[in-house]
Design an enzyme around this catalytic site. Structure first.
Site, short mmCIF file in Angstrom:
data_model
loop_
_atom_site.label_atom_id
_atom_site.label_comp_id
_atom_site.label_asym_id
_atom_site.label_seq_id
_atom_site.Cartn_x
_atom_site.Cartn_y
_atom_site.Cartn_z
N GLY A 1 57.30 67.17 32.99
CA GLY A 1 56.31 68.24 33.05
C GLY A 1 56.57 69.12 34.25
CG ASN A 2 54.26 72.05 37.46
OD1 ASN A 2 54.07 71.56 38.56
ND2 ASN A 2 54.54 73.33 37.31
CE LYS B 1 42.41 65.68 41.16
NZ LYS B 1 43.64 66.07 41.85
N GLY C 1 58.78 61.45 33.46
CA GLY C 1 58.02 62.66 33.20
C GLY C 1 58.96 63.84 33.09
CG ASP D 1 44.38 67.09 38.39
OD1 ASP D 1 44.80 67.03 39.55
OD2 ASP D 1 44.47 66.11 37.60
P1 NAD Z 1 52.40 67.54 33.12
O1 NAD Z 1 51.26 67.36 32.20
O2 NAD Z 1 53.01 68.90 33.28
O3 NAD Z 1 53.60 66.55 32.71
C1 NAD Z 1 53.41 65.20 32.51
C2 NAD Z 1 54.70 64.63 31.97
O4 NAD Z 1 54.55 63.21 31.87
C3 NAD Z 1 55.05 65.11 30.55
O5 NAD Z 1 56.43 65.33 30.49
C4 NAD Z 1 54.66 63.92 29.67
O6 NAD Z 1 55.45 63.85 28.48
C5 NAD Z 1 55.01 62.79 30.60
N1 NAD Z 1 54.38 61.52 30.22
C6 NAD Z 1 53.11 61.29 29.82
N2 NAD Z 1 52.95 59.99 29.51
C7 NAD Z 1 54.14 59.39 29.75
C8 NAD Z 1 54.63 58.07 29.63
N3 NAD Z 1 53.84 57.08 29.24
N4 NAD Z 1 55.92 57.82 29.96
C9 NAD Z 1 56.74 58.81 30.37
N5 NAD Z 1 56.33 60.09 30.50
C10 NAD Z 1 55.06 60.37 30.20
O7 NAD Z 1 51.90 66.96 34.52
P2 NAD Z 1 52.40 67.36 35.97
O8 NAD Z 1 51.62 68.52 36.44
O9 NAD Z 1 53.87 67.37 36.02
O10 NAD Z 1 51.85 66.09 36.79
C11 NAD Z 1 52.51 64.85 36.79
C12 NAD Z 1 51.88 63.95 37.83
O11 NAD Z 1 51.95 64.60 39.11
C13 NAD Z 1 50.40 63.62 37.62
O12 NAD Z 1 50.17 62.32 38.16
C14 NAD Z 1 49.69 64.64 38.49
O13 NAD Z 1 48.40 64.20 38.88
C15 NAD Z 1 50.64 64.68 39.67
N6 NAD Z 1 50.54 65.90 40.47
C16 NAD Z 1 50.73 67.11 39.91
C17 NAD Z 1 50.65 68.24 40.71
C18 NAD Z 1 50.93 69.61 40.15
O14 NAD Z 1 50.93 70.56 40.94
N7 NAD Z 1 51.23 69.76 38.88
C19 NAD Z 1 50.33 68.12 42.08
C20 NAD Z 1 50.16 66.85 42.62
C21 NAD Z 1 50.27 65.75 41.81
#
Ligand code: NAD
Length: 428
Positions: free
Chosen positions: A221-222, A107, A219, A147
């Protein structure tokens, strides 16, 4: 972002120690695996747009590469610490091993806030990171990826710098690139879909039809968006999502008893996964406090936002109806909360299994980039389903055979694979 009272690295080490104990690992193997093999911490000097010089701190931690080249993302975050990067690198090792990818774990990160940096400044940070690390990363040694707060554009700047230094085209150096310039189709959906492939298999194990279930998601997000979409396609109903509200500096949960509509919410969300509260209220959503996502009377909870969201203070708010917690986020459950969950009769699909779809697709991107030949989306998603399903089934078989909590079963499979590779190489 709020102050983090938990140290992710000590959580990762405590989880590892539990697996090492069950596996009866010898002292040298434990010593090797509970710490990273290599760590880099460095300065990235940047000339800012206003002409001032600024020094950013960058990291790369390579936890273990006994099974293959290291793989892991690079985050840009103002609260980044070396311990967070250590924990995440360790989780990457277990994640790659549990889905049986021929990769190790790493990482990286930079302490910075892209919200306050111009595109040009961000490009300089990306190029500076690569200049510092170019000797110690590469398609056969350590392959970075995006990330938190890093994007395909950042990956392309990093690739361009690496190719400039090495004097060759090496698209397999980095993943998460834009589609058309070395990226893989299906990567956007991969993590969220992967979460739901494991949920689908867990429901089958329990003899429950997805169409008879409801879910609540933290959440938007993605990960959350694609998980909600595939779950909906399987017939499930998501009744609540929560997200961060940048304007109010707090989180809210959005509830609709007969099910949220994903496209409707996407149309009022920003690119960071924040939902417009006023417009959601106009669309008939009930606006609740951010923590309420966890208190819903549903069958499935999917934390897909941040670390340490299910903790000692709120774990007892989880409804007795909840049967599955699928950890979409990395490290969403603290050690103390996990102890409470394991005493309850519910299935916790651990993060490094549930969200392994992302790295699995990144591995597919690496393979395609190294061949310089790209697959269609159906092929990618089909291969993803096979990998995730096989990983889930091997873990659930271990759960049944040895009557284990699912996190322990996944750890045992992953740690055992890595420990064997270290032993076979003669390291321990
Ligand atoms: P992202 O940035 O696209 O979305 C994050 C979401 O979390 C947003 O909707 C944001 O508003 C919300 N959020 C932030 N703080 C918050 C809170 N206090 N309460 C409620 N919601 C909150 O991120 P992502 O890519 O969807 O990743 C989310 C998690 O999944 C992270 O822990 C990331 O490390 C993990 N992850 C992501 C991937 C990937 O491919 N994107 C892969 C493995 C793990």
């Amino acid at each position: 972002m709020a102050y983090k009272p938990y140290n992710s690295f000590s959580i990762a080490q405590t989880q590892f120690d539990g697996a090492a104990k069950i596996l009866g690992l010898d002292e040298a193997t434990s010593d090797l695996l509970r710490n990273p093999m290599r760590e880099y911490a460095f300065a990235i000097p940047i000339r800012m747009d206003d002409g001032k010089n600024c020094i950013f701190r960058g990291f790369r931690v390579q936890h273990n590469d006994a099974r293959g080249p290291c793989k892991g993302g690079i985050r840009f975050h103002p609260q980044e610490t070396q311990d967070t990067v250590r924990a995440l690198s360790m989780w990457m090792t277990w994640k790659c091993a549990v889905v049986d990818l021929p990769l190790g774990g790493a990482k990286g990160g930079v302490i910075c806030d892209p919200h306050n940096l111009s595109d040009h400044e961000q490009e300089q940070i990306c190029r500076g990171w690569v200049r510092q690390m170019a000797r110690n990363v590469g398609p056969n040694t350590d392959v970075p990826a995006p990330d938190v707060m890093t994007t395909p554009q950042h990956m392309l700047w990093m690739l361009d710098e690496f190719e400039g230094i090495t004097g060759a085209k090496v698209p397999g150096f980095i993943t998460g690139k834009p589609v058309g310039i070395g990226g893989s189709l299906g990567r956007t959906e991969a993590t969220g879909y992967g979460v739901i492939f494991t949920v689908r298999e867990a429901l089958k194990d329990m003899n429950i039809r997805a169409s008879n279930t409801t879910a609540s998601v933290q959440g938007f997000g993605n990960v959350a968006q694609h998980a909600i979409r595939l779950y909906e396609q399987l017939g499930g109903t998501t009744v609540c999502v929560s997200c961060w509200d940048q304007k109010d500096r707090t989180s809210y949960a959005y509830h609709k008893a007969d099910g949220i509509r994903i496209d409707e919410l996407l149309s009022i969300a920003d690119r960071f996964g924040g939902i417009d509260k006023t417009r959601a209220a106009d669309l008939g959503y009930e606006i609740l406090s951010g923590d309420d996502w966890l208190k819903q009377d549903v069958d499935i909870l999917i934390p897909a936002a941040l670390e340490n969201q299910i903790n000692e203070e709120n774990v007892n708010d989880i409804s007795a109806r909840v049967k599955i917690i699928a950890e979409g986020a990395n490290g969403p459950t603290t050690t103390g909360a996990d102890a409470v969950l394991r005493a309850r009769d519910l299935v916790v699909i651990p993060d490094f299994l549930a969200n392994a779809g992302g790295v699995t697709c990144s591995y597919f991107e690496q393979v395609q980039s190294n061949m310089n030949y790209y697959w269609g989306k159906d092929e990618v998603l089909g291969k993803l389903d096979s990998k995730m399903t096989a990983a889930y089934l091997s873990v659930s078989e271990m759960v049944r055979k040895r009557k284990l909590y699912m996190r322990d079963a996944a750890y045992i499979i992953a740690v055992d694979r890595v420990a064997r590779a270290c032993r076979d190489r003669g390291w321990v």
